[in-house]
Scaffold this active site. Structure first.
Site, mmCIF file in Angstrom:
data_model
loop_
_atom_site.group_PDB
_atom_site.id
_atom_site.type_symbol
_atom_site.label_atom_id
_atom_site.label_comp_id
_atom_site.label_asym_id
_atom_site.label_seq_id
_atom_site.Cartn_x
_atom_site.Cartn_y
_atom_site.Cartn_z
ATOM 1 N N GLU A 1 -82.613 56.637 -74.965
ATOM 2 C CA GLU A 1 -83.439 57.681 -75.590
ATOM 3 C C GLU A 1 -84.755 57.145 -76.142
ATOM 4 O O GLU A 1 -85.247 57.584 -77.181
ATOM 5 C CB GLU A 1 -82.609 58.378 -76.681
ATOM 6 C CG GLU A 1 -81.420 59.109 -76.071
ATOM 7 C CD GLU A 1 -80.495 59.720 -77.093
ATOM 8 O OE1 GLU A 1 -79.952 58.961 -77.923
ATOM 9 O OE2 GLU A 1 -80.295 60.944 -77.071
ATOM 10 N N GLN A 2 -85.361 56.211 -75.401
ATOM 11 C CA GLN A 2 -86.578 55.557 -75.896
ATOM 12 C C GLN A 2 -87.750 56.521 -76.073
ATOM 13 O O GLN A 2 -88.621 56.281 -76.890
ATOM 14 C CB GLN A 2 -86.989 54.454 -74.917
ATOM 15 C CG GLN A 2 -86.058 53.270 -74.929
ATOM 16 C CD GLN A 2 -86.263 52.415 -73.699
ATOM 17 O OE1 GLN A 2 -86.213 52.898 -72.582
ATOM 18 N NE2 GLN A 2 -86.481 51.124 -73.903
ATOM 19 N N TRP B 1 -84.965 65.193 -73.107
ATOM 20 C CA TRP B 1 -83.961 65.589 -72.101
ATOM 21 C C TRP B 1 -84.280 66.920 -71.416
ATOM 22 O O TRP B 1 -83.447 67.448 -70.673
ATOM 23 C CB TRP B 1 -82.566 65.623 -72.735
ATOM 24 C CG TRP B 1 -82.484 66.237 -74.104
ATOM 25 C CD1 TRP B 1 -82.577 65.548 -75.292
ATOM 26 C CD2 TRP B 1 -82.287 67.615 -74.448
ATOM 27 N NE1 TRP B 1 -82.457 66.426 -76.359
ATOM 28 C CE2 TRP B 1 -82.264 67.706 -75.861
ATOM 29 C CE3 TRP B 1 -82.130 68.784 -73.709
ATOM 30 C CZ2 TRP B 1 -82.105 68.894 -76.543
ATOM 31 C CZ3 TRP B 1 -81.952 69.979 -74.395
ATOM 32 C CH2 TRP B 1 -81.940 70.018 -75.792
ATOM 33 N N ASN C 1 -69.404 63.511 -82.118
ATOM 34 C CA ASN C 1 -70.764 64.001 -81.919
ATOM 35 C C ASN C 1 -70.788 64.943 -80.723
ATOM 36 O O ASN C 1 -70.347 64.559 -79.625
ATOM 37 C CB ASN C 1 -71.715 62.828 -81.642
ATOM 38 C CG ASN C 1 -73.128 63.287 -81.329
ATOM 39 O OD1 ASN C 1 -73.882 63.659 -82.220
ATOM 40 N ND2 ASN C 1 -73.474 63.302 -80.064
ATOM 41 N N GLU C 2 -71.236 66.150 -80.940
ATOM 42 C CA GLU C 2 -71.399 67.132 -79.850
ATOM 43 C C GLU C 2 -70.261 67.070 -78.831
ATOM 44 O O GLU C 2 -70.474 66.806 -77.652
ATOM 45 C CB GLU C 2 -72.754 66.942 -79.180
ATOM 46 C CG GLU C 2 -73.903 67.308 -80.094
ATOM 47 C CD GLU C 2 -75.243 67.415 -79.362
ATOM 48 O OE1 GLU C 2 -75.331 66.993 -78.203
ATOM 49 O OE2 GLU C 2 -76.195 67.937 -79.978
ATOM 50 N N GLU D 1 -79.167 68.057 -86.686
ATOM 51 C CA GLU D 1 -80.231 67.391 -85.933
ATOM 52 C C GLU D 1 -81.298 68.422 -85.577
ATOM 53 O O GLU D 1 -80.971 69.558 -85.233
ATOM 54 C CB GLU D 1 -79.704 66.802 -84.613
ATOM 55 C CG GLU D 1 -78.637 65.748 -84.787
ATOM 56 C CD GLU D 1 -78.122 65.219 -83.456
ATOM 57 O OE1 GLU D 1 -78.725 65.530 -82.407
ATOM 58 O OE2 GLU D 1 -77.115 64.508 -83.482
ATOM 59 N N ARG E 1 -71.916 57.575 -73.160
ATOM 60 C CA ARG E 1 -71.043 57.979 -74.262
ATOM 61 C C ARG E 1 -70.174 59.125 -73.764
ATOM 62 O O ARG E 1 -70.332 59.558 -72.626
ATOM 63 C CB ARG E 1 -71.863 58.381 -75.490
ATOM 64 C CG ARG E 1 -72.900 59.443 -75.193
ATOM 65 C CD ARG E 1 -73.727 59.775 -76.425
ATOM 66 N NE ARG E 1 -74.821 60.668 -76.057
ATOM 67 C CZ ARG E 1 -75.716 61.153 -76.894
ATOM 68 N NH1 ARG E 1 -75.674 60.831 -78.171
ATOM 69 N NH2 ARG E 1 -76.669 61.954 -76.492
HETATM 70 C C1 GLA Z 1 -77.999 65.236 -79.230
HETATM 71 C C2 GLA Z 1 -77.187 64.079 -79.777
HETATM 72 C C3 GLA Z 1 -78.019 62.981 -80.344
HETATM 73 C C4 GLA Z 1 -79.242 62.736 -79.511
HETATM 74 C C5 GLA Z 1 -80.019 64.021 -79.420
HETATM 75 C C6 GLA Z 1 -81.347 63.892 -78.702
HETATM 76 O O1 GLA Z 1 -78.179 66.251 -80.099
HETATM 77 O O2 GLA Z 1 -76.263 64.508 -80.743
HETATM 78 O O3 GLA Z 1 -77.219 61.818 -80.408
HETATM 79 O O4 GLA Z 1 -78.845 62.313 -78.250
HETATM 80 O O5 GLA Z 1 -79.245 64.936 -78.699
HETATM 81 O O6 GLA Z 1 -82.022 65.111 -78.692
#
Ligand code: GLA
Length: 702
Positions: free
Chosen positions: A386-387, A346, A188-189, A338, A150
């Site tokens: 992200e499994q 991660w 997103n981020e 979140e 992404r």
């Molecule tokens: C970030 C992303 C999410 C996900 C989380 C996992 O915050 O915004 O899509 O990947 O990390 O911790």
């Protein structure tokens, strides 16, 4: 109880009263499932929302009712959906499929769950990037990103922005008046810039708009140095590191402006079609400084961040400062978009946050002004990157252990939420946080040990302990309400900002500057009048020299004694009324006996300069003293070190949130009797907190 200490079973923890309370909460949860009328979700959303990230496009529709019933049983009242779903929304260019989301929203509403829609622009579909490869991001080393993962898009690409505008507008046309959709999240981020030819063209145009003539740029960047003098804007390189500091700072500002217009592009598209009641936000990262968050936030209704504790070690003050940072982006309530159900995927070691820490974290967010806490994510996609990440239900769709903890938090939110409506923290102390200063120090740290965030946090911790409420704001924010304003390292200081701070002091405010303050002008050039630049006349003194330290240096003076480490500046008082508060002891020869902290009264206000990075006990002594002198008082006096006190005020209410972050029980003596909202019962003056317990209290306004 899952909110219990040290991972003990309920019987060994808070005792039977707490268990009974939890049972009550759980039963309440059960009654909510069956008892509510179907149209409840159409009412105003609750003041305090528990939520999760839900990706219905990854699952058969036949599964949705089960997921939503489980969410409802956990008191989840909001889901964020749609982000990353572009290939499902628009599988082929111009062919839109929104029916599934409409059905998902309707299904959520049947379970009294509201919806935030994420625009899917962090993950362009394959047809887009293969047909228009120039929309792909170029890395700093010149490599173009490939499709996959992404964030592979270029933030400046006009074509990509057109696609973003179209998908955002179409979503807003479809869902902008949906009564169950309460807000939007853009992308997103966001973060990585692109180094493609179009971005370079825009960077040059941005520089031309800023400087008008290349001569002005040459002057401000002192390009005679190393023969950098430019004849045309088009000659200016585009680099994010290892360049002229003026260039680097401007590149960061250009990146901020480009992300701002990237956001604005989607905000406009949504606003054209959406009901004004729907908020617009974006989710930001830990201490993220890829761009100026204040600039981005101007385009948004609300700030939001993703609060993760990747190694599972929750340091409450280090998390609290980030809540306060995000509250300062718009100087209002915010969302935690979140947070982790136990663990992430991660970190080098993805250790789980202990179960008793999860309510501490959630309530700390609320105590610092969050009105929503959403767990990422509901259920892992069966495949995808992200499994391993923590979830609330497993691959079989059944609750995992974190579900029960979140359910208990949800029960608490349901109990205390109404009292929190219309309330927010109100601080008398502000810490000034400046992106230009952070960037400038990071470009030239002078010592690798000078971590800007670490230094900022070293100032924050004692202030937060003492005052129990600290705002973190931009140096340009209004300062009138604060008794004490502290700038830990305001390295880049414009004349306008200096005037703003001087006006605050002249009006009776107390200003404290930390090391490295006032060294640079807005072009990242050195102020010729030495530090703190345009504030030298007000301080009646300046920095003589700065030193990176290998070993701690002793400090002694009327505020006590201790050590400086990392960084030490010698100070030179000039005005007769500028007083020395602390001096360096015998050390590297340069510092011996020279002033380390100086101060000057200005009418009813004062300005103080702290030239050294103080050891934690001394930092605490010095800041407590300065806070007391500025008439700052704790909200609740004499609380144990591990007990966090938060206060939210508004709407004729005062709510205290007390969190015992420690392993021992503590009692808190309140200034006035207050009613415990989680356990119920009559108003009391003394609150007993079990280890890791949270108490939310409704107090009189007095
Ligand atoms: C970030 C992303 C999410 C996900 C989380 C996992 O915050 O915004 O899509 O990947 O990390 O911790």
């Amino acid at each position: 109880m899952l909110l219990n200490s040290e991972g003990h079973s309920p019987a060994r923890g808070r005792g039977s009263a707490a268990r009974a309370a939890l049972l009550g909460l759980m039963l309440l949860g059960g009654s909510l499932i069956s008892g509510r009328p179907a149209q409840a979700a159409r009412a105003a959303p609750p003041a305090l929302l528990l939520g999760t990230a839900w990706y219905p496009e990854q699952w058969p529709e036949s599964r949705w009712p089960k997921d939503l019933a489980l969410m409802q049983a956990a008191h989840i009242r909001v889901v964020r959906v749609g982000e990353f779903a572009w290939s499902t929304f628009e599988p082929r260019q111009g062919e839109y499929h929104f029916g599934w989301l409409e059905r998902a929203i309707a299904a959520a509403a049947r379970h009294h769950i509201f919806v935030v829609i994420g625009t899917p622009t962090a993950a362009p579909p394959a047809w887009l990037t293969s047909r228009y490869p120039q929309t792909l991001r170029v890395h700093a080393d010149g490599r173009r990103a490939q499709h996959g993962n992404r964030q592979q898009f270029s933030f400046s690409s006009p074509r990509y922005r057109k696609f973003c505008r179209d998908i955002a507008a179409r979503l807003a046309q479809h869902f902008g008046h949906n009564p169950d959709v309460i807000g939007w999240q853009i992308d997103n981020e966001m973060g990585p810039p692109s180094f493609d030819a179009e971005t370079r063209r825009q960077f040059h145009a941005w520089l031309r708009r800023k400087y008008h003539t290349i001569a002005a740029l040459n002057r401000h960047w002192t390009t005679a140095y190393w023969s950098q003098t430019y004849d045309h804007f088009s000659q200016v390189p585009m680099r994010a590191q290892g360049e002229n500091p003026g260039l680097l700072l401007d590149f960061k500002r250009f990146v901020s402006a480009t992300w701002s217009s990237y956001v604005e592009n989607q905000v406009r598209a949504i606003r054209r079609h959406a009901a004004p009641r729907q908020f617009i936000t974006t989710n930001t990262t830990h201490w993220g400084d890829q761009f100026d968050q204040y600039a981005i936030s101007r385009e948004l209704t609300l700030a939001a961040w993703d609060d993760y504790v990747p190694d599972g070690h929750f340091h409450w003050l280090e998390n609290a400062v980030q809540d306060d940072l995000v509250r300062g982006y718009k100087r209002r309530d915010f969302w935690v978009m979140e947070t982790q159900p136990a663990f992430v995927d991660w970190a080098p070691v993805n250790a789980a946050l202990p179960p008793y820490r999860m309510p501490e974290l959630a309530w700390q967010d609320v105590g610092h002004g969050a009105n929503a806490v959403l767990y990422w994510q509901w259920r892992s996609a069966l495949n995808g990157q992200e499994q391993y990440h923590g979830t609330l239900v497993g691959p079989d769709g059944e609750p995992v252990p974190a579900y029960r903890v979140v359910q208990a938090i949800g029960a608490q939110f349901a109990l205390a939420g109404p009292a929190l409506a219309g309330t927010a923290p109100r601080s008398r102390v502000a810490l000034l946080q400046s992106y230009a200063s952070r960037w400038a120090i990071d470009f030239q740290r002078q010592t690798v040990r000078f971590g800007v965030v670490r230094e900022f946090t070293a100032f924050y911790k004692p202030l937060e302990r003492f005052a129990q409420s600290v705002d973190v704001i931009s140096p340009r924010a209004p300062l009138g309400r604060y008794r004490l304003v502290v700038a830990p390292a305001l390295n880049v200081l414009s004349r306008a900002e200096a005037h703003h701070l001087a006006a605050y002091v002249r009006a009776g405010g107390h200003l404290v500057l930390g090391p490295r303050s006032g060294m640079k002008d807005p072009y990242d050039a050195l102020w010729a009048e030495r530090q703190p630049g345009p504030l030298v006349p007000l301080l009646g003194g300046h920095v003589g020299e700065y030193y990176s330290l290998l070993k701690p240096v002793p400090l002694i003076g009327r505020l006590g004694s201790g050590h400086a480490s990392v960084w030490a500046e010698t100070l030179v008082p000039q005005a007769p009324d500028t007083r020395v508060l602390m001096r360096y002891g015998k050390s590297n020869g340069w510092l011996n006996g020279t002033p380390a902290i100086i101060t000057r009264r200005v009418g009813k206000g004062s300005i103080t300069y702290i030239g050294a990075w103080l050891d934690p006990p001394l930092m605490s002594t010095v800041l407590d003293e300065l806070a007391r002198a500025a008439n700052v008082h704790p909200l609740i006096a004499r609380v144990a070190r591990n007990v966090e006190v938060c206060e939210r005020l508004g709407d004729g209410k005062r709510v205290w949130i007390l969190i015992n972050h420690g392993r021992k029980p503590h009692s808190v003596r309140l200034p006035a009797p207050a009613s415990p909202l989680l356990s119920g019962g009559p108003a009391r003056r003394t609150i007993k907190l079990a280890p890791h317990e949270v108490s939310v209290l409704l107090a009189p306004l007095t």
